[in-house]
Scaffold this active site. Sequence first.
Site, PDB file in Angstrom:
ATOM      1  N   ARG A  93       0.830  -1.214   0.000  1.00  0.00           N
ATOM      2  CA  ARG A  93       0.000   0.000   0.000  1.00  0.00           C
ATOM      3  C   ARG A  93       0.859   1.257   0.000  1.00  0.00           C
ATOM      4  O   ARG A  93       1.890   1.300   0.666  1.00  0.00           O
ATOM      5  CB  ARG A  93      -0.864   0.079   1.258  1.00  0.00           C
ATOM      6  CG  ARG A  93      -1.879  -1.012   1.407  1.00  0.00           C
ATOM      7  CD  ARG A  93      -2.540  -0.835   2.781  1.00  0.00           C
ATOM      8  NE  ARG A  93      -3.092  -2.071   3.260  1.00  0.00           N
ATOM      9  CZ  ARG A  93      -4.367  -2.415   3.127  1.00  0.00           C
ATOM     10  NH1 ARG A  93      -5.219  -1.607   2.535  1.00  0.00           N
ATOM     11  NH2 ARG A  93      -4.784  -3.561   3.587  1.00  0.00           N
ATOM     12  N   HIS A 453     -34.509  41.055   6.939  1.00  0.00           N
ATOM     13  CA  HIS A 453     -35.309  41.164   8.159  1.00  0.00           C
ATOM     14  C   HIS A 453     -35.587  39.778   8.754  1.00  0.00           C
ATOM     15  O   HIS A 453     -35.383  39.525   9.936  1.00  0.00           O
ATOM     16  CB  HIS A 453     -36.621  41.889   7.814  1.00  0.00           C
ATOM     17  CG  HIS A 453     -37.552  42.017   8.969  1.00  0.00           C
ATOM     18  ND1 HIS A 453     -38.579  41.129   9.181  1.00  0.00           N
ATOM     19  CD2 HIS A 453     -37.588  42.892   9.996  1.00  0.00           C
ATOM     20  CE1 HIS A 453     -39.211  41.470  10.287  1.00  0.00           C
ATOM     21  NE2 HIS A 453     -38.634  42.546  10.800  1.00  0.00           N
ATOM     22  N   ARG A 559     -30.447  45.830  20.734  1.00  0.00           N
ATOM     23  CA  ARG A 559     -30.906  46.674  19.625  1.00  0.00           C
ATOM     24  C   ARG A 559     -32.282  47.200  20.012  1.00  0.00           C
ATOM     25  O   ARG A 559     -33.139  46.409  20.409  1.00  0.00           O
ATOM     26  CB  ARG A 559     -31.028  45.862  18.345  1.00  0.00           C
ATOM     27  CG  ARG A 559     -29.707  45.409  17.737  1.00  0.00           C
ATOM     28  CD  ARG A 559     -29.992  44.672  16.441  1.00  0.00           C
ATOM     29  NE  ARG A 559     -28.809  44.417  15.663  1.00  0.00           N
ATOM     30  CZ  ARG A 559     -28.146  43.254  15.644  1.00  0.00           C
ATOM     31  NH1 ARG A 559     -28.570  42.239  16.399  1.00  0.00           N
ATOM     32  NH2 ARG A 559     -27.085  43.085  14.883  1.00  0.00           N
ATOM     33  N   ARG A 615     -28.214  50.040  22.698  1.00  0.00           N
ATOM     34  CA  ARG A 615     -27.882  50.852  21.521  1.00  0.00           C
ATOM     35  C   ARG A 615     -29.085  51.677  21.106  1.00  0.00           C
ATOM     36  O   ARG A 615     -30.177  51.140  20.889  1.00  0.00           O
ATOM     37  CB  ARG A 615     -27.461  49.971  20.354  1.00  0.00           C
ATOM     38  CG  ARG A 615     -27.028  50.824  19.172  1.00  0.00           C
ATOM     39  CD  ARG A 615     -26.697  50.024  17.968  1.00  0.00           C
ATOM     40  NE  ARG A 615     -27.872  49.458  17.361  1.00  0.00           N
ATOM     41  CZ  ARG A 615     -27.833  48.579  16.369  1.00  0.00           C
ATOM     42  NH1 ARG A 615     -26.667  48.162  15.923  1.00  0.00           N
ATOM     43  NH2 ARG A 615     -28.934  48.126  15.843  1.00  0.00           N
ATOM     44  N   GLU A 750     -18.041  51.088  13.819  1.00  0.00           N
ATOM     45  CA  GLU A 750     -18.506  50.302  12.669  1.00  0.00           C
ATOM     46  C   GLU A 750     -18.279  50.991  11.325  1.00  0.00           C
ATOM     47  O   GLU A 750     -18.814  50.548  10.312  1.00  0.00           O
ATOM     48  CB  GLU A 750     -19.963  49.875  12.857  1.00  0.00           C
ATOM     49  CG  GLU A 750     -20.895  50.951  13.350  1.00  0.00           C
ATOM     50  CD  GLU A 750     -22.289  50.439  13.745  1.00  0.00           C
ATOM     51  OE1 GLU A 750     -22.655  49.301  13.397  1.00  0.00           O
ATOM     52  OE2 GLU A 750     -23.014  51.208  14.388  1.00  0.00           O
ATOM     53  N   GLY A 771     -19.005  46.953  15.712  1.00  0.00           N
ATOM     54  CA  GLY A 771     -20.155  46.482  14.932  1.00  0.00           C
ATOM     55  C   GLY A 771     -19.597  45.948  13.621  1.00  0.00           C
ATOM     56  O   GLY A 771     -19.547  46.647  12.608  1.00  0.00           O
ATOM     57  N   CYS A 837     -19.880  43.129  18.828  1.00  0.00           N
ATOM     58  CA  CYS A 837     -21.273  42.677  18.888  1.00  0.00           C
ATOM     59  C   CYS A 837     -21.824  42.370  17.499  1.00  0.00           C
ATOM     60  O   CYS A 837     -23.000  42.054  17.352  1.00  0.00           O
ATOM     61  CB  CYS A 837     -22.136  43.691  19.603  1.00  0.00           C
ATOM     62  SG  CYS A 837     -22.173  45.266  18.759  1.00  0.00           S
TER      63      CYS A 837
HETATM   64  C1  PEP Z   1     -23.035  45.727  13.352  1.00  0.00           C
HETATM   65  O1  PEP Z   1     -23.061  46.546  12.436  1.00  0.00           O
HETATM   66  O2  PEP Z   1     -22.161  44.856  13.452  1.00  0.00           O
HETATM   67  C2  PEP Z   1     -24.096  45.709  14.361  1.00  0.00           C
HETATM   68  C3  PEP Z   1     -24.025  44.915  15.419  1.00  0.00           C
HETATM   69  O3  PEP Z   1     -25.157  46.471  14.123  1.00  0.00           O
HETATM   70  P1  PEP Z   1     -26.347  46.074  13.136  1.00  0.00           P
HETATM   71  O4  PEP Z   1     -26.119  44.671  12.700  1.00  0.00           O
HETATM   72  O5  PEP Z   1     -27.573  46.211  13.954  1.00  0.00           O
HETATM   73  O6  PEP Z   1     -26.203  47.083  12.092  1.00  0.00           O
HETATM   74 MG    MG Z   2     -24.382  48.218  12.638  1.00  0.00          MG
END
Ligand code: PEP
Ligand code: MG
Length: 881
Positions: A93, A453, A559, A615, A750, A771, A837
């Site tokens: 092998r 959404h 949020r 936030r 962000e 973010g 986050c």
């Molecule tokens: C992000 O932009 O990473 C965040 C946590 O905010 P959102 O997703 O609500 O825009």
């Molecule tokens: Mg954001």
Amino acid sequence: MSKKYLYKFHEGDKEMKSLLGGKGANLAEMTKIGLPVPPGVIISTQACKDYYRDGQKLPEGLKDQILEHIAYLESVTGKGFGDSKNPLLVSVRSGAAVSMPGMMDTILNLGLNDETVKGLARITNDERFAFDCYRRFITMYSDVVMGIEHVAFESILRTYKKKLEIEHDHELTPDDLKMIIQEFKSMLRIKHGSEFPQDPKEQLINAVEAVFKSWQNSRAILYRKLHKIPDSLGTAVNIQSMVFGNMGVKSGTGVAFTRNPSTGVKELYGEYLVNAQGEDVVAGIRTPQPIEKLKEEMPDAYKQFIDTSKLLEKHYKDMQDIEFTIENSKLYILQTRNGKKTAAAAIRIAVDLVREGLITKEEAVGRIDITQLDQLLHPTIDITTNYEVIARGLPASPGAAVGEIVFDADEAESMGKEGINVILVRNETTPDDLNGIVGAQGILTSRGGMTSHAAVVARGMGKPCVCGCDELDIDMEREKLRIGNKIFSRGDIITIDGSTGNVIEGEVPLLVPTLSKEFQTILEWADEIRTLGVRANADNPEDAAKAREFGAKGIGLCRTEHMFMGPERLPIVQKMILSSNDDERKAALEKLLPIQQEDFYGILKAMQGYPVTIRLLDPPLHEFLPNREELIEEIVKLRCLGGSEEELREKEALFAKVKALSESNPMLGHRGCRLGITFPEIYATQVEAVFRAAVQLAKEGVKTVPEIEIPLVMDVNELSTLKEVVDQVAVSVFAEEGVSVEYTVGTMIEVPRACATAGEIAQIADFFSFGTNDLTQTCFGFSRDDAEGKFLHSYLEKKIINENPFVVLDRAGVGRLMEMAVTKGRASREDLLIGICGEHGGDPSSIEYCYQIGLDFVSCSPYRVPVARLAAAQAALRHSN
Ligand code: PEP
Ligand code: MG
């Protein structure tokens, strides 16, 4: 003197992979620890390298060394190579340092010829078996060594079976096989112009050279290219004496796990077949027996097996998956490896191994495969059942759900309340559908990406969701769903799997998740190891409670936009947006104040003194207004079909506002703190609700730690303007109530400019929270929905980028921005609290990076909290020292 190219199994060990190949090193290791492994020798990878260095010539001395080692094998087995009475047969092998399954060649039963086959028949007392081995050997050898493709042999076999009117190979008698072998040989004579070699030594030398050559076959070259394995490694060749499980009722073959691979329970788990060869177990022609039966049938072999399996676990410190053969009551181990197991079993075994003193807590935590944990945190499809996938969308929120198809959100809500399981099926969802999402078991949409959404709301609720499934053709009016040529009506049952994006017709059984005692234990050990904090993203008391249950130490992102949605709130919010003067707007906001205060009260209370980052409103206002196209439709209907003048005027006014608020690029538009700058009263109302709730709790003796967070900041002046608003509200609420509460004010980071000016921002901010959803969008210049829906898959396919940056943090770009912000921020303010986050806060590789750049905490959806706790611990284990 020539180089040493050959190694007996007992001369090697598991550290010698590069010289002996993975398979060879493993066989050597097993031999070294005293396992009954059929004896064998390994030709090193160096021999293969030298073979190519010398222009495909066997290196000097190799042939002699092979023959010497065959003599060794003869002496340890008591058999003779080419001996017609007691023939030694070997397998040859390939085996490179890195596993390349199936890419190179293998030859079994080498050593058979017209004489030794008769000896084999006598020893095994099975003529059929012996000639079947010979037939297979001729096919394999001719294919690998002589280049005659096996289809040529198969066609002879097929013709023969047709003539005899039989269907399966095992129905061939020894005489049939002898005839077939004759035909094979004559075909070889014609096609290759030579006889099938009868000298086993010649067979062996040729086979070794053929294995070297197979290192450069096209599939091996391609495999190496795909897996970035260097061509220079070369392959080793393992020559091992064959053992036979089909030598009568005191022989057999089987596979067993040292523990139950589904549950982790410490019990032998496996099966075997008496008087059988390896392939018979897999072929399923005969039903194998459970391994316990071996105790009665072959007690000695069973005892050897129990002792061996204990030794193996002790040595490898993990559950083993063992292949074995018993030849005349003697046990042989052919292979052992760390066995594949379910997540539940992996956790139980890791905990048990610590208790048995075999591994440390750190090793237990370090070896859990985090990607498997989803299995334990959400209902999953029982993959042992049969089901048909009828469509595929984006795996937007993990877990599986079964239910009746429902197209209308109100109906989903009412059926959900009645306890009926439903799947809400829509083209996309809007804030108006929130009640339906709450009522449904799962959500399926035809449009929208991973931040649509439906996806965001479902993830927040821990509900399965498949979105962007463009194979769905939904007729909302007739309540029909077409997928290909199948039509489904309201009430038909479907199953969705938000972990894979699969849509399945009918009901598939689901496995329900539980946080087992062992899982809790592993998580507690992870908490002892990790230094990175873990919080949750939660915006209602139920999620906050769930987050606590899963071990979150605070909320890293609450949020607040969801507090503006729902049937009771949305009309007030719309009134606020449509108001033509400050008084009207203030009146609407005053109505929202007590409702929001109640929300904050619930969340702050649930977190029992742990910090809660709140936030302030982020999305553009038009998201709270009706859909533009639907409004046009209603206006046209009212105009053409006649309707109330007043209603028409109202709709027209609403349309004008929607038009005025609509933006060409909402992602970069009037949102986040920009909204707070232009409508400070919205933020003022929100913080008033927070402070009133905190004061209320303080009066009840409950400690709270509110952290007010300003979104989408790009400049310190935005933050200072809004911090003033927050502080003013605090002063007035605390004065009015006669109680004050400690709070902090910080920012989301962000956009790239916030990273570049983080030093200035940190002079005012108490904390930063990355973010990374928006930071990824703004760093790449991609809008996520467009990217995931239109071009990201081509980028991934063409390997322009290796991972979806919205799922796994892009260290080279976004990561560098984060590092800059951390360095500049902490230079300004040493005690600056920094977290993340964005969704990356729940992804193990991103969590590792956050640990490396010195963040204080990660925050993710409540259902990802256990994953984050483990990932944070593993990061600490990997990078400490
Ligand atoms: C992000 O932009 O990473 C965040 C946590 O905010 P959102 O997703 O609500 O825009
Ligand atoms: Mg954001």
